[in-house]
Motif scaffolding. Structure first.
Motif, PDB file in Angstrom:
ATOM      1  N   LYS A   1     -10.031   5.642  -1.381  1.00  0.00           N
ATOM      2  CA  LYS A   1      -9.135   5.077  -0.368  1.00  0.00           C
ATOM      3  C   LYS A   1      -9.983   4.846   0.880  1.00  0.00           C
ATOM      4  O   LYS A   1     -10.688   5.744   1.340  1.00  0.00           O
ATOM      5  CB  LYS A   1      -7.978   6.029  -0.037  1.00  0.00           C
ATOM      6  CG  LYS A   1      -7.038   5.449   1.006  1.00  0.00           C
ATOM      7  CD  LYS A   1      -5.863   6.350   1.305  1.00  0.00           C
ATOM      8  CE  LYS A   1      -4.909   5.669   2.296  1.00  0.00           C
ATOM      9  NZ  LYS A   1      -3.823   6.549   2.693  1.00  0.00           N
TER      10      LYS A   1
ATOM     11  N   ASN B   1     -10.471   3.562   4.998  1.00  0.00           N
ATOM     12  CA  ASN B   1      -9.729   3.551   6.257  1.00  0.00           C
ATOM     13  C   ASN B   1      -9.792   2.177   6.921  1.00  0.00           C
ATOM     14  O   ASN B   1      -9.236   1.972   7.978  1.00  0.00           O
ATOM     15  CB  ASN B   1     -10.216   4.658   7.204  1.00  0.00           C
ATOM     16  CG  ASN B   1     -11.695   4.620   7.449  1.00  0.00           C
ATOM     17  OD1 ASN B   1     -12.326   3.574   7.368  1.00  0.00           O
ATOM     18  ND2 ASN B   1     -12.281   5.782   7.730  1.00  0.00           N
ATOM     19  N   ASP B   2     -10.485   1.232   6.258  1.00  0.00           N
ATOM     20  CA  ASP B   2     -10.581  -0.149   6.735  1.00  0.00           C
ATOM     21  C   ASP B   2     -10.609  -1.055   5.504  1.00  0.00           C
ATOM     22  O   ASP B   2     -11.606  -1.104   4.783  1.00  0.00           O
ATOM     23  CB  ASP B   2     -11.862  -0.312   7.560  1.00  0.00           C
ATOM     24  CG  ASP B   2     -12.085  -1.741   8.044  1.00  0.00           C
ATOM     25  OD1 ASP B   2     -11.248  -2.635   7.752  1.00  0.00           O
ATOM     26  OD2 ASP B   2     -13.106  -1.974   8.717  1.00  0.00           O
ATOM     27  N   ASP B   3      -9.506  -1.772   5.267  1.00  0.00           N
ATOM     28  CA  ASP B   3      -9.379  -2.610   4.069  1.00  0.00           C
ATOM     29  C   ASP B   3     -10.491  -3.652   3.936  1.00  0.00           C
ATOM     30  O   ASP B   3     -10.807  -4.081   2.828  1.00  0.00           O
ATOM     31  CB  ASP B   3      -8.022  -3.317   4.050  1.00  0.00           C
ATOM     32  CG  ASP B   3      -6.859  -2.353   3.842  1.00  0.00           C
ATOM     33  OD1 ASP B   3      -7.098  -1.143   3.661  1.00  0.00           O
ATOM     34  OD2 ASP B   3      -5.705  -2.823   3.863  1.00  0.00           O
TER      35      ASP B   3
ATOM     36  N   ASP C   1       0.829  -1.189   0.000  1.00  0.00           N
ATOM     37  CA  ASP C   1       0.000   0.000   0.000  1.00  0.00           C
ATOM     38  C   ASP C   1       0.875   1.255   0.000  1.00  0.00           C
ATOM     39  O   ASP C   1       1.493   1.590   0.997  1.00  0.00           O
ATOM     40  CB  ASP C   1      -0.905  -0.026   1.226  1.00  0.00           C
ATOM     41  CG  ASP C   1      -1.972   1.034   1.187  1.00  0.00           C
ATOM     42  OD1 ASP C   1      -2.658   1.182   2.205  1.00  0.00           O
ATOM     43  OD2 ASP C   1      -2.128   1.708   0.156  1.00  0.00           O
TER      44      ASP C   1
ATOM     45  N   SER D   1      -5.219  -0.148   0.284  1.00  0.00           N
ATOM     46  CA  SER D   1      -6.441   0.497   0.769  1.00  0.00           C
ATOM     47  C   SER D   1      -7.207   1.216  -0.333  1.00  0.00           C
ATOM     48  O   SER D   1      -8.118   1.982  -0.049  1.00  0.00           O
ATOM     49  CB  SER D   1      -6.084   1.510   1.865  1.00  0.00           C
ATOM     50  OG  SER D   1      -5.475   0.855   2.949  1.00  0.00           O
ATOM     51  N   TYR D   2      -6.838   1.003  -1.581  1.00  0.00           N
ATOM     52  CA  TYR D   2      -7.417   1.736  -2.704  1.00  0.00           C
ATOM     53  C   TYR D   2      -8.252   0.837  -3.606  1.00  0.00           C
ATOM     54  O   TYR D   2      -7.936  -0.340  -3.784  1.00  0.00           O
ATOM     55  CB  TYR D   2      -6.313   2.364  -3.562  1.00  0.00           C
ATOM     56  CG  TYR D   2      -5.503   3.390  -2.832  1.00  0.00           C
ATOM     57  CD1 TYR D   2      -5.873   4.734  -2.845  1.00  0.00           C
ATOM     58  CD2 TYR D   2      -4.363   3.032  -2.128  1.00  0.00           C
ATOM     59  CE1 TYR D   2      -5.121   5.686  -2.180  1.00  0.00           C
ATOM     60  CE2 TYR D   2      -3.607   3.977  -1.458  1.00  0.00           C
ATOM     61  CZ  TYR D   2      -3.993   5.308  -1.484  1.00  0.00           C
ATOM     62  OH  TYR D   2      -3.244   6.239  -0.825  1.00  0.00           O
TER      63      TYR D   2
ATOM     64  N   THR E   1      -8.178  -3.154  -7.175  1.00  0.00           N
ATOM     65  CA  THR E   1      -7.846  -2.806  -5.793  1.00  0.00           C
ATOM     66  C   THR E   1      -6.365  -3.013  -5.554  1.00  0.00           C
ATOM     67  O   THR E   1      -5.728  -3.862  -6.169  1.00  0.00           O
ATOM     68  CB  THR E   1      -8.642  -3.659  -4.782  1.00  0.00           C
ATOM     69  OG1 THR E   1      -8.307  -5.022  -4.974  1.00  0.00           O
ATOM     70  CG2 THR E   1     -10.131  -3.460  -4.933  1.00  0.00           C
TER      71      THR E   1
ATOM     72  N   LEU F   1     -13.300  -2.943   1.356  1.00  0.00           N
ATOM     73  CA  LEU F   1     -13.065  -2.952  -0.089  1.00  0.00           C
ATOM     74  C   LEU F   1     -14.025  -3.884  -0.835  1.00  0.00           C
ATOM     75  O   LEU F   1     -14.490  -3.556  -1.926  1.00  0.00           O
ATOM     76  CB  LEU F   1     -11.617  -3.337  -0.406  1.00  0.00           C
ATOM     77  CG  LEU F   1     -10.571  -2.271  -0.082  1.00  0.00           C
ATOM     78  CD1 LEU F   1      -9.168  -2.855  -0.201  1.00  0.00           C
ATOM     79  CD2 LEU F   1     -10.731  -1.063  -0.985  1.00  0.00           C
TER      80      LEU F   1
ATOM     81  N   GLU G   1     -11.685   7.144   3.417  1.00  0.00           N
ATOM     82  CA  GLU G   1     -10.702   8.142   3.833  1.00  0.00           C
ATOM     83  C   GLU G   1     -10.568   9.265   2.807  1.00  0.00           C
ATOM     84  O   GLU G   1     -10.461  10.432   3.157  1.00  0.00           O
ATOM     85  CB  GLU G   1      -9.345   7.464   4.044  1.00  0.00           C
ATOM     86  CG  GLU G   1      -8.292   8.404   4.587  1.00  0.00           C
ATOM     87  CD  GLU G   1      -7.018   7.667   4.936  1.00  0.00           C
ATOM     88  OE1 GLU G   1      -5.947   8.210   4.623  1.00  0.00           O
ATOM     89  OE2 GLU G   1      -7.086   6.561   5.512  1.00  0.00           O
TER      90      GLU G   1
END
Length: 172
Positions: free
Chosen positions: A104, A106-108, A42, A150-151, A147, A111, A85
């Motif tokens: 993005k 704040n908690d993967d 990441d 975190s994106y 993905t 996703l 985020e």
């Protein structure tokens, strides 16, 4: 129901144009879609820069414009904003199905929820466009969802390979 979805899409496009005209635009399961998860660590990057790069260098038939994040998050994708985020969204004028979303979290673990929302969006757009914009079906069939860390990035464009190439600068 189809007419309602079409009218909703036209309504969103009207809001975008109204915001552009007033200078108030805010920054801020699919068939054969290109869904990929990168193993790259990441690395931080600016979501707005990535979205702008895709818009400016990608191949789009439509004039995409930034959309108010509240509309994108709450109405289009129906996401939990507390788990996001950073984000950037571009949408079409209503003449195509083209769009861009770069998020993005704040908690993967969230996703997968976003990926599901993007897949639902593609399915909804297919249903709305099937009779009114049949030429858009090919773009929707080749929607890009990627993905990394975190994106997550979602792109519907004229050229999914070009979109993948641009995304590849940020994701391996």
């Amino acid at each position: 129901m189809k007419l309602r979805k079409c009218l909703f899409t036209i309504g969103i496009a009207t809001l975008v144009f109204a915001n552009v005209a007033c200078g108030k635009v805010k920054s801020g399961s699919t068939t054969e879609s290109n869904i990929a998860k990168s193993d790259k660590a990441d690395e931080d990057f600016d979501v707005k820069t990535v979205a702008a790069d895709i818009k400016n260098e990608g191949k789009f038939k439509d004039q995409l414009a930034e959309i108010d994040p509240n509309i994108a998050i709450n109405r289009i994708y129906q996401l939990d904003s507390a788990k996001l985020e950073a984000y950037a969204f571009y949408t079409n004028t209503g003449a195509t199905a083209e769009e861009i979303a770069v998020i993005k979290v704040n908690d993967d673990s969230y996703l997968k929820n976003i990926e599901n929302a993007f897949n639902k969006r593609v399915d909804d757009q297919k249903e709305a466009c099937r009779n009114y914009l049949p030429d858009e079906m090919t773009k929707l069939d080749k929607a890009v969802i990627k993905t990394s860390g975190s994106y997550i990035i979602f792109v519907v464009s004229e050229d999914s390979e070009k979109a993948n190439e641009i995304i590849g600068r940020y994701f391996n």
